[in-house]
Design an enzyme around this catalytic site. Structure first.
Site, PDB file in Angstrom:
ATOM      1  N   LYS A  80      -1.883  -3.490  14.307  1.00  2.52           N
ATOM      2  CA  LYS A  80      -0.618  -3.619  13.570  1.00  2.52           C
ATOM      3  C   LYS A  80       0.445  -2.787  14.282  1.00  2.52           C
ATOM      4  O   LYS A  80       0.688  -1.637  13.940  1.00  2.52           O
ATOM      5  CB  LYS A  80      -0.822  -3.136  12.126  1.00  2.52           C
ATOM      6  CG  LYS A  80       0.423  -3.175  11.271  1.00  2.52           C
ATOM      7  CD  LYS A  80       0.090  -3.055   9.792  1.00  2.52           C
ATOM      8  CE  LYS A  80       1.353  -2.922   8.968  1.00  2.52           C
ATOM      9  NZ  LYS A  80       1.142  -3.077   7.545  1.00  2.52           N
ATOM     10  N   TYR A 132       8.184  11.387   8.290  1.00  2.00           N
ATOM     11  CA  TYR A 132       8.005  12.651   7.596  1.00  2.00           C
ATOM     12  C   TYR A 132       7.891  12.538   6.097  1.00  2.00           C
ATOM     13  O   TYR A 132       8.038  13.501   5.388  1.00  2.00           O
ATOM     14  CB  TYR A 132       9.128  13.611   8.022  1.00  2.00           C
ATOM     15  CG  TYR A 132       9.126  13.706   9.519  1.00  2.00           C
ATOM     16  CD1 TYR A 132       8.091  14.348  10.168  1.00  2.00           C
ATOM     17  CD2 TYR A 132      10.090  13.063  10.277  1.00  2.00           C
ATOM     18  CE1 TYR A 132       8.028  14.390  11.550  1.00  2.00           C
ATOM     19  CE2 TYR A 132      10.035  13.100  11.665  1.00  2.00           C
ATOM     20  CZ  TYR A 132       9.011  13.762  12.292  1.00  2.00           C
ATOM     21  OH  TYR A 132       8.941  13.794  13.650  1.00  2.00           O
ATOM     22  N   ASP A 163       0.818  -1.216   0.000  1.00  2.00           N
ATOM     23  CA  ASP A 163       0.000   0.000   0.000  1.00  2.00           C
ATOM     24  C   ASP A 163       0.849   1.263   0.000  1.00  2.00           C
ATOM     25  O   ASP A 163       0.415   2.311   0.480  1.00  2.00           O
ATOM     26  CB  ASP A 163      -0.920   0.000   1.223  1.00  2.00           C
ATOM     27  CG  ASP A 163      -0.148  -0.032   2.537  1.00  2.00           C
ATOM     28  OD1 ASP A 163       0.923  -0.648   2.571  1.00  2.00           O
ATOM     29  OD2 ASP A 163      -0.612   0.569   3.526  1.00  2.00           O
ATOM     30  N   LYS A 166      -6.433   0.139   6.509  1.00  3.48           N
ATOM     31  CA  LYS A 166      -5.280   0.395   7.368  1.00  3.48           C
ATOM     32  C   LYS A 166      -5.102   1.885   7.561  1.00  3.48           C
ATOM     33  O   LYS A 166      -5.284   2.658   6.614  1.00  3.48           O
ATOM     34  CB  LYS A 166      -4.021  -0.184   6.719  1.00  3.48           C
ATOM     35  CG  LYS A 166      -2.822  -0.166   7.638  1.00  3.48           C
ATOM     36  CD  LYS A 166      -1.521  -0.193   6.890  1.00  3.48           C
ATOM     37  CE  LYS A 166      -1.064   1.215   6.540  1.00  3.48           C
ATOM     38  NZ  LYS A 166       0.333   1.284   6.064  1.00  3.48           N
ATOM     39  N   SER A 197       2.289  -8.317   8.741  1.00  8.40           N
ATOM     40  CA  SER A 197       1.675  -7.462   7.729  1.00  8.40           C
ATOM     41  C   SER A 197       2.806  -6.564   7.231  1.00  8.40           C
ATOM     42  O   SER A 197       2.883  -5.391   7.554  1.00  8.40           O
ATOM     43  CB  SER A 197       0.543  -6.636   8.361  1.00  8.40           C
ATOM     44  OG  SER A 197      -0.049  -5.791   7.397  1.00  8.40           O
ATOM     45  N   GLU A 233       2.506   3.135  14.968  1.00  9.57           N
ATOM     46  CA  GLU A 233       3.912   2.740  14.833  1.00  9.57           C
ATOM     47  C   GLU A 233       4.831   3.630  15.671  1.00  9.57           C
ATOM     48  O   GLU A 233       4.836   4.847  15.515  1.00  9.57           O
ATOM     49  CB  GLU A 233       4.358   2.811  13.363  1.00  9.57           C
ATOM     50  CG  GLU A 233       5.849   2.490  13.223  1.00  9.57           C
ATOM     51  CD  GLU A 233       6.344   2.382  11.782  1.00  9.57           C
ATOM     52  OE1 GLU A 233       5.576   2.654  10.847  1.00  9.57           O
ATOM     53  OE2 GLU A 233       7.528   2.026  11.608  1.00  9.57           O
ATOM     54  N   GLU A 251      -2.706   0.931  13.092  1.00 12.47           N
ATOM     55  CA  GLU A 251      -1.240   0.848  13.062  1.00 12.47           C
ATOM     56  C   GLU A 251      -0.633   2.033  13.831  1.00 12.47           C
ATOM     57  O   GLU A 251      -0.365   3.082  13.255  1.00 12.47           O
ATOM     58  CB  GLU A 251      -0.731   0.842  11.609  1.00 12.47           C
ATOM     59  CG  GLU A 251       0.775   0.694  11.522  1.00 12.47           C
ATOM     60  CD  GLU A 251       1.305   0.610  10.086  1.00 12.47           C
ATOM     61  OE1 GLU A 251       0.511   0.660   9.142  1.00 12.47           O
ATOM     62  OE2 GLU A 251       2.525   0.514   9.928  1.00 12.47           O
TER      63      GLU A 251
HETATM   64  P1  13P Z   1       6.990  -2.027   6.926  1.00 14.98           P
HETATM   65  O1  13P Z   1       6.703  -3.501   7.041  1.00 14.98           O
HETATM   66  O2  13P Z   1       7.947  -1.692   5.841  1.00 14.98           O
HETATM   67  O3  13P Z   1       7.338  -1.419   8.254  1.00 14.98           O
HETATM   68  O4  13P Z   1       5.639  -1.315   6.471  1.00 14.98           O
HETATM   69  C1  13P Z   1       4.502  -1.524   7.217  1.00 14.98           C
HETATM   70  C2  13P Z   1       3.425  -0.670   6.693  1.00 14.98           C
HETATM   71  O5  13P Z   1       2.937   0.220   7.329  1.00 14.98           O
HETATM   72  C3  13P Z   1       2.904  -0.910   5.367  1.00 14.98           C
HETATM   73  O6  13P Z   1       1.492  -0.997   5.476  1.00 14.98           O
END
Ligand code: 13P
Length: 359
Positions: free
Chosen positions: A207, A339, A11, A124, A276, A167, A165
């Site tokens: 995620k 960023y 994505d 997502k 994922s 992160e 997600e």
């Molecule tokens: P990565 O596995 O490269 O960290 O990417 C995760 C992501 O957010 C793609 O949807």
């Protein structure tokens, strides 16, 4: 989250894929983006048992294979579920020390309704937090947790399963304990926000990042230690009603998520743990392709190897070996990945969704 299955995250926004293509000396044209996505989606049927779903970007959701079938149909014919990235990238969060929020709530309900009609069954949304001396701040944690809850509510109202997600970037010199602490605070805030917004947890997926030390941390930790820190953080914060946790790879070495997953899976926990991945699944394939049509088969073979290794890994059956793939020992880390502006093509303002072709 069926046993042995995970998601291919394909994505990347047009801006993000530009950087990947640049790394192999290829121009970012629609033709090449289409060729590359098709290459992944049509890899040998061998990969089907390992692919539960594929997350697409707006552009690829509306592209067709050479046989005329829309990509969502190609994915479904192989037994996969179709996902769509619906956030519109990170932007600065005013009043913080360089922290971010994610845009894309405006018009999201209409987008979800359309995406559902056009074949997507899950979505997502990525939020980004960074560990520093004074970050993540309480406002950044609250803002991003609340955003993920608003997004989840809109998805569920439209019959779409939301993947949340949140992160935490691996940038920084923090140690494992600090990442675990921050992950716990963030996930606790997220699940409180989801409760406030009456989210049906059984219809969601998480995620998260795995808990790891920062890239500039001088102290070394074993896979067992990172796996234990990850599972501990999740056990303390994620309710058993959540069916699955689908880790992002976060630019860890391709082999690292694969090898740390077995010990993670071996512990007693109430949710399925799987992958994922974008970079960890695609890096070897991208390298083998190198932007040349004649390398298609070699690229597909690398992708299949990665999918198989990660499938074995999430079942606790992986042993590092020949299944590793060409980019297995390279770092896929991209500094300050928060960023990268993710602008929809043809969209003059970040906050305005691109008109849907079928609306
Ligand atoms: P990565 O596995 O490269 O960290 O990417 C995760 C992501 O957010 C793609 O949807």
């Amino acid at each position: 989250v069926a046993p042995g299955k995970g998601n291919l995250a394909a994505d990347e926004s047009t801006e993000s894929i530009a950087k990947r293509l640049q790394s192999i000396g290829t121009e970012n044209t629609e033709e090449d983006r289409h060729f590359y996505c098709q290459l992944l989606l049509t890899a040998d049927d061998w990969v089907n048992p390992h692919t539960g779903g594929v997350i697409l970007f707006h552009e690829t959701l509306y592209q067709k294979g050479d046989d005329g079938r829309p990509f969502p149909q190609v994915i479904k014919s192989k037994g996969g579920v179709v996902g769509i990235k619906v956030d519109k990238g990170v932007v600065p969060l005013a009043g913080t020390n360089g922290e971010t929020t994610t845009q894309g709530l405006d018009g999201l309900s209409e987008c979800c309704a359309q995406y559902k009609k056009d074949g997507a069954d899950f979505a997502k949304w990525r939020c980004v937090l960074k560990i520093g001396e004074h970050t993540p701040s309480a406002p950044a944690i609250m803002e991003n947790a609340n955003l993920l809850a608003c997004y989840a509510s809109i998805c569920q109202q439209n019959g779409i399963v939301p993947i949340m997600e949140p992160e935490i970037l691996p940038d920084g010199d923090h140690d494992l304990k600090r990442c675990q602490y921050v992950t716990e605070k963030l996930l606790a805030a997220l699940y409180k926000a989801l409760s406030n917004h009456h989210i049906y947890l059984e219809g969601t997926l998480l995620k998260p990042n795995m808990v790891t030390p920062g890239h500039a941390c001088t102290q070394k930790f074993s896979h067992e230690e990172t796996a234990m820190a990850t599972v501990t953080a999740l056990c303390r914060t994620v309710p058993p009603a959540v069916p699955g946790i689908t880790f992002l790879s976060g630019g860890q070495r391709r082999r690292h998520p694969s090898t740390s997953m077995p010990s993670t899976s071996a512990s007693c926990k109430p949710w399925a743990l799987t992958f994922s991945y974008s970079r960890a699944l695609q890096a070897s394939a991208l390298k083998a392709w190198g932007g040349k049509k004649e390398n298609k088969k070699a690229a597909q073979e690398e992708y299949i190897k990665g999918a198989l290794a990660n499938s074995l890994s999430c079942q606790g059956k992986y042993t590092p070996s020949s299944q590793a793939g060409a980019a297995a020992s390279e770092s896929l880390f991209i500094s300050n990945r928060a960023y990268q502006a993710e602008v929809f093509p043809g969209c003059p303002q970040h906050s305005r969704p691109r008109p849907l072709p079928h609306s």
